[in-house]
Structure formats: structure tokens, C-alpha cells
Design a protein around this motif. Structure first.
Motif, short mmCIF file in Angstrom:
data_model
loop_
_atom_site.label_atom_id
_atom_site.label_comp_id
_atom_site.label_asym_id
_atom_site.label_seq_id
_atom_site.Cartn_x
_atom_site.Cartn_y
_atom_site.Cartn_z
N LYS A 241 11.84 -4.26 29.06
CA LYS A 241 10.45 -4.70 29.17
C LYS A 241 9.82 -4.27 30.48
N ALA A 242 10.58 -4.40 31.56
CA ALA A 242 10.05 -4.03 32.87
C ALA A 242 9.77 -2.53 32.95
N LYS A 243 10.55 -1.74 32.24
CA LYS A 243 10.43 -0.29 32.34
C LYS A 243 9.43 0.31 31.34
N TYR A 244 9.39 -0.25 30.13
CA TYR A 244 8.63 0.41 29.06
C TYR A 244 7.49 -0.43 28.49
N CYS A 245 7.36 -1.70 28.87
CA CYS A 245 6.39 -2.57 28.20
C CYS A 245 5.42 -3.20 29.20
N VAL A 246 4.33 -3.73 28.67
CA VAL A 246 3.34 -4.41 29.49
C VAL A 246 2.77 -5.58 28.70
N GLU A 247 2.44 -6.65 29.41
CA GLU A 247 1.82 -7.83 28.81
C GLU A 247 0.41 -7.97 29.37
N ASP A 248 -0.60 -8.02 28.50
CA ASP A 248 -2.00 -8.06 28.93
C ASP A 248 -2.75 -9.18 28.23
N TRP A 249 -3.85 -9.58 28.90
CA TRP A 249 -4.81 -10.46 28.23
C TRP A 249 -5.69 -9.62 27.31
N TRP A 273 -7.38 -7.04 18.18
CA TRP A 273 -7.19 -7.36 19.59
C TRP A 273 -7.60 -6.18 20.46
N VAL A 274 -8.45 -6.44 21.45
CA VAL A 274 -8.92 -5.39 22.35
C VAL A 274 -8.84 -5.89 23.79
N LYS A 275 -8.57 -4.97 24.69
CA LYS A 275 -8.55 -5.34 26.11
C LYS A 275 -9.91 -5.05 26.72
N LYS A 276 -10.46 -6.05 27.42
CA LYS A 276 -11.78 -5.88 28.03
C LYS A 276 -11.67 -5.95 29.54
#
Length: 276
Positions: A241-249, A273-276
Motif C-alpha cells: 500500500k505504501a509503495k503502490y496505493c493512495v487513499e484520498d478524499w 466518485w471524483v476527487k475535487k
């Protein structure tokens, strides 16, 4: 025929769509077994007759039931158990009147379990490190390998036709969750058993749900062979997760509510779902 025990399951039985019953012993003496309510006590709600020489003689589809189990004893002392698990679906998916099979079938057998390791070539294929570019992540952060990848690994290890999944019971329904027990058989040996599950929302989605249920059971069974075992290793999961993934609002395009979701760094979030 002295019949010890008969258990009937639904129309999605283990061999060619047929139901099954176990522990029937052979004899030259013909005996008939019937399920249903005796006419002296009231109308029958459903019956199925089995002949020692002719197999299934007749069947009347029973009305909808939920986890019904009834036991009768015929004149010869044979116990007859009729199990139906239908939930809210009626009897369309679970026809208890479909035939039976003899003893020593894969529907009940554990033949070949833990007798010896597979040859080294097979072990190397099964326990090879998972390719990181094949791992996916769900929006809730769960890492997984698509089920088709498991099938390809088994095909490389055992060859097409060298392995298979065998149902070990009828489908069960709890609310909108469909589940079924399966056993994984490889090169004629019992390997593992697991219950697969899949959510569905209406009866038109049952066919897809049964396939999802089977695939989920396959993934769980493959854990005992060491396939993609890294995905259950907390240390590997954290590093990936730290290397290949991201968590966003992200924001729901229609409702406007916000939520934190996961994605691969090489992917974007799916609509709505969209990131603003």
C-alpha cells in the motif's frame, strides 16, 4: 435395498447439475423410499420416490420452505432425511426431488488428503511470489488477486482438467447473501474445502451470484496451496500500500457526500466518485 441415509440437495448438485444423496448401500432386494406427509395425516406438501432398481420414480416440487429438515423411517428401518435451503427464493433454485448418487463420491470424500506433497515443479508454480503488477485494491483498502489469476495458476500447476471444484452441499440464502460449500480437488486428491459467498439484489441476478459464489470459494481454497499467500500477510500488505496505493478524499458526483477511498497510484477513481 437397505438404505442407511439419503440426503437430497438442490438442482445445482455436484455432477452435471444433478442433486445428490449419500450413504446408500447396494442390495438385491428392491426397496422404495418416499418423502412427504402420509396421506392418513393430511395432504402431502411434496414427495420424491427412489427405487433400488429404477432410480428416481416420480417427483412433485414442494412449496417454498426455509431450512426445512424432516426425517422419516420406512418399514425397513431406513432413515430418510430431506434438506431444503431456500431462503426467500422458493424452490426454483433448490429442487429436492432430483436423484441421488452412491457412496465414495467427491461430494463427501476426503480421498488423498495429506498423503504426500506434490512434485517440486507443481510446488514451485503454486508458491511462486505473486506478481505485484497483478494485485488489485478495493476502494475499502483490501488487496486481492482477480479470481481468473488463481485459475491460471492452477492450470499451470496441474493442467486444464487436472483440478476442479466440487459442491459439498446446497446453496444457502441469508437475506441477500448466497453461499455454498465447495471442495478443491487436484489430480484426484482432496485439497481444501471452503464456503463461497456472493451478494445479490433480485432473482434476475442469481446466475451471476452463483458464479461469484464459486469463484469466491476457489480463492479461499487456494490459500491451503500457498497461492498468493502474501495477500494475507499484514507486513506485505502495508508495504504494498505504501509503495503502490493512495487513499484520498473523494466526492459523490450525484449525492455530494465525501468519503476516503483507496486506489492504485496508476489508476483513477471510478464514477460516481471524483476527487475535487
Amino acid at each position: 435395498m437397505d438404505v442407511k441415509r439419503v440426503t437430497s440437495f438442490g438442482s445445482f448438485g455436484p455432477f452435471g447439475g444433478q442433486g445428490y444423496s449419500s450413504n446408500a448401500t447396494k442390495s438385491t432386494k428392491p426397496t422404495s423410499i418416499s418423502t412427504g406427509t402420509n396421506s392418513s395425516t393430511g395432504p402431502s406438501t411434496g414427495s420424491a420416490s427412489i427405487s433400488a432398481t429404477g432410480g428416481m420414480k416420480s417427483a412433485n416440487t414442494p412449496p417454498p420452505q426455509t431450512n426445512v429438515a424432516s426425517t422419516q423411517t420406512n418399514g425397513g428401518g431406513a432413515d430418510v432425511k430431506n434438506e431444503i435451503e431456500v431462503g426467500e427464493l422458493g424452490t426454483g433454485l433448490f429442487d429436492s426431488s432430483e436423484g441421488y448418487l452412491q457412496d465414495n463420491q467427491w461430494s463427501t470424500s476426503f480421498q488423498g488428503m495429506a498423503v504426500a506433497p506434490f512434485e517440486q515443479r507443481i510446488i514451485d508454480v503454486l508458491m511462486a511470489p505473486v506478481a505485484e503488477n497483478e494485485i488489485e485494491i478495493k476502494p475499502d483498502g483490501l488487496l486481492y488477486l482477480p479470481e481468473i489469476k488463481y485459475r491460471r495458476i492452477l492450470n499451470r500447476a496441474f493442467g486444464p482438467g487436472g483440478w476442479g471444484l466440487v459442491p459439498r452441499g446446497a446453496h444457502s440464502v441469508s437475506g441477500r447473501n448466497l453461499s455454498r460449500e465447495y471442495a478443491l480437488i487436484c489430480l484426484g486428491r482432496f485439497i481444501s474445502q471452503a464456503r463461497g459467498e456472493q451478494e445479490f439484489f433480485d432473482q434476475s441476478g442469481l446466475a451471476t451470484a452463483t458464479e461469484g459464489c464459486k469463484s469466491n470459494a476457489l480463492v479461499r481454497c487456494c490459500k491451503d496451496l500457498g497461492v498468493a499467500s502474501e495477500l494475507w500477510d499484514p507486513a506485505f500488505v502495508s508495504q504494498f500500500k505504501a509503495k503502490y496505493c493512495v487513499e484520498d478524499w473523494v466526492t459523490h458526483a450525484v449525492k455530494g457526500n465525501k468519503k476516503r477511498l483507496w486506489r492504485l497510484k496508476t489508476r483513477s477513481f471510478d464514477y460516481p466518485w471524483v476527487k475535487k
